[in-house]
Scaffold this active site. Structure first.
Site, short mmCIF file in Angstrom:
data_model
loop_
_atom_site.label_atom_id
_atom_site.label_comp_id
_atom_site.label_asym_id
_atom_site.label_seq_id
_atom_site.Cartn_x
_atom_site.Cartn_y
_atom_site.Cartn_z
N GLU A 149 77.73 12.75 -21.22
CA GLU A 149 77.33 11.61 -20.79
C GLU A 149 76.69 11.55 -19.35
O GLU A 149 76.95 10.83 -18.35
CB GLU A 149 78.62 10.67 -20.71
CG GLU A 149 79.36 10.04 -22.02
CD GLU A 149 80.72 9.45 -21.84
OE1 GLU A 149 80.93 9.04 -20.70
OE2 GLU A 149 81.22 9.38 -22.69
N GLU A 257 82.71 10.75 -32.35
CA GLU A 257 83.78 9.55 -31.75
C GLU A 257 83.72 8.70 -32.63
O GLU A 257 84.08 7.51 -31.77
CB GLU A 257 83.66 9.74 -30.22
CG GLU A 257 83.65 11.05 -29.55
CD GLU A 257 83.68 10.80 -28.02
OE1 GLU A 257 83.89 9.82 -27.47
OE2 GLU A 257 83.28 11.91 -27.37
O1 G3I Z 1 99.41 7.42 -20.92
C1 G3I Z 1 99.28 7.16 -19.53
C2 G3I Z 1 100.34 6.40 -18.92
O2 G3I Z 1 101.74 6.75 -19.16
C3 G3I Z 1 100.10 6.20 -17.59
O3 G3I Z 1 100.77 5.18 -16.79
C4 G3I Z 1 98.46 5.72 -17.31
C5 G3I Z 1 98.34 5.71 -15.93
O4 G3I Z 1 96.80 5.39 -15.74
O5 G3I Z 1 97.62 6.70 -17.97
C6 G3I Z 1 97.77 6.71 -19.34
O6 G3I Z 1 97.20 7.83 -19.70
C7 G3I Z 1 95.82 7.45 -20.13
C8 G3I Z 1 95.19 8.06 -21.59
O7 G3I Z 1 93.97 7.74 -21.94
C9 G3I Z 1 96.16 7.59 -22.54
O8 G3I Z 1 95.78 7.95 -23.67
C10 G3I Z 1 94.62 7.88 -19.07
O9 G3I Z 1 95.02 7.13 -17.86
C11 G3I Z 1 93.17 7.44 -19.48
O10 G3I Z 1 92.39 7.97 -18.41
C12 G3I Z 1 93.21 8.29 -20.64
O11 G3I Z 1 91.96 7.63 -21.14
C13 G3I Z 1 90.84 8.50 -22.11
C14 G3I Z 1 89.47 8.33 -21.58
O12 G3I Z 1 88.69 9.09 -22.56
C15 G3I Z 1 89.36 8.74 -20.45
O13 G3I Z 1 88.15 8.30 -19.82
C16 G3I Z 1 91.40 7.99 -23.54
O14 G3I Z 1 92.39 8.51 -23.84
C17 G3I Z 1 90.24 8.72 -24.56
O15 G3I Z 1 90.33 8.19 -25.66
C18 G3I Z 1 88.90 8.77 -23.84
O16 G3I Z 1 87.83 9.40 -24.65
C19 G3I Z 1 86.54 9.17 -24.37
C20 G3I Z 1 85.99 10.80 -24.61
O17 G3I Z 1 86.37 11.54 -23.79
C21 G3I Z 1 84.26 10.54 -24.28
N1 G3I Z 1 83.79 9.63 -24.77
C22 G3I Z 1 84.19 8.18 -24.44
C23 G3I Z 1 85.74 8.29 -24.99
C24 G3I Z 1 86.29 6.76 -24.70
O18 G3I Z 1 86.01 6.56 -23.24
#
Ligand code: G3I
Length: 353
Positions: A149, A257
């Protein structure tokens, strides 16, 4: 070549007991968590459901800010578990993601010093990070999303990326591919992005590849089309144009994805039942897989990865109107298995009728 004999009426088990991975000659993968953020896909879904796939990618545990959470300190447990499971079950692994503006490792950047000193501070840490991580998984990971990205949705480079800011230009992209190639010359090196089917962004990505000479001088192998799509967008024609654009540049193309936002990007917080979307989702997956099947057969795409296994774990539950809001949950239904891990009507659309 596709499994010629398999056919499955929507909503019924296929009579050969085939799995998703059996349908295509190219890998069909899923994004998984291996314990990071408190979710373990392997424990949750078990070998039977995981056995639908023959490729894995880490949803989060291999991202820079997660895997090297402080300088010289690595969280190898989840990535090792993921590659170990894949090796044990004959699955391939995509690496995701070495250089990205989100979940970046904040310690790789500094506000101290001259512009040249700030750039060198980050450059050296990027080189060490990429070398260490790619080396560790050289025998486990066949392709990496080296840069994720780097192009802005408003046009041109994502200039607010900490990497762009540290370098003062886009040459960090060239470094990233150079360091990944040096660490593992046999690894396929991808640029990965979303909204690649938007003509203006697609054009900007083409320009980046050409302007930075990423194919000729920096070992770019392929383009990852993330495919965070919805029930209406993008059109099949736009998907095909996008695949052709990068195939014609001599790049491998992967769908990296895939998931379908049933709310079509709506800002509404109203949670609708899956029954509202079941038919439309099946139809949508059917037309997408018709297109992807044809392109796989023609060698234009080399893998398809879904961004998750089942609807009980999807980032889209927190994606409201294009904004990721971790504190808000709006149940979405983007994948091929439902929240109870049952095959959805959309699952059977993967088959070649
Ligand atoms: O589970 C914790 C929770 O316990 C906590 O309280 C909370 C606090 O912020 O965080 C939670 O974790 C989150 C996690 O997803 C849960 O799966 C993280 O904050 C959060 O940052 C994370 O987001 C991920 C995201 O990328 C980050 O930008 C997503 O899982 C993930 O599916 C997503 O994947 C991205 C690819 O890497 C790149 N392309 C886009 C795609 C979707 O955004």
């Amino acid at each position: 070549m596709f499994f010629a004999g398999c056919s499955a009426d929507s909503g019924t088990e296929n009579d050969q007991g085939l799995k998703l991975k059996d349908v295509y000659s190219i890998p069909i993968g899923a994004a998984v968590a291996a314990g990071e953020y408190g979710w373990d896909s392997f424990d949750t879904y078990g070998d039977a459901l995981m056995g639908e796939f023959d490729s894995l990618v880490a949803e989060n545990c291999m991202k820079a800010g997660v895997i090297q959470y402080s300088e010289g300190n690595f969280s190898w447990t989840a990535p090792d578990r993921l590659v170990g499971y894949a090796a044990e079950h004959g699955m391939q692994v995509r690496g995701h993601a070495l250089v990205w503006h989100t979940q970046a490792a904040g310690w790789m950047f500094t506000d101290t010093g001259t512009a040249a000193e700030k750039k060198e501070f980050s450059r050296s840490r990027m080189q060490t990070h990429i070398t260490t991580v790619v080396n560790r998984y050289e025998d486990d990971i066949y392709c990496w999303d080296v840069v994720n990205e780097a192009i802005s949705d408003s046009g041109g480079y994502r200039t607010d990326s900490p990497w762009y800011l540290a370098y003062g230009d886009a040459s960090y992209i060239q470094n990233a591919f150079d360091y990944a190639y040096a660490a593992d010359p046999d690894c396929k090196l991808y640029y990965n992005d979303y909204n690649v089917c938007v003509p203006s962004k697609r054009s900007d990505i083409v320009s980046m590849i050409e302007d930075l000479d990423l194919i000729g001088s920096h070992h770019l192998t392929g383009i990852g089309i993330q495919a965070h799509w919805n029930l209406n967008w993008p059109s099949i024609a736009e998907i095909q144009t996008t695949i052709d654009t990068f195939h014609d540049m001599g790049l491998e193309v992967q769908i990296t994805e895939l998931d379908i936002d049933c709310y079509n990007g709506s800002t509404s917080l109203t949670v609708n039942p899956y029954s509202n979307y079941e038919e439309a989702l099946a139809t949508r997956y059917g037309e997408i897989f018709d297109c992807l099947r044809q392109n796989a057969e023609e060698g234009k795409i080399t893998a398809i990865t879904l961004w998750g296994v089942a609807d009980d774990h999807t980032w889209l539950d927190h994606m409201i109107g294009g904004e990721y809001i971790s504190s808000v949950t709006r149940k979405n239904y983007p994948l091929l298995f439902d929240a109870d891990h049952n095959k959805k009507q959309a699952y059977f659309e993967v088959w070649d009728f």
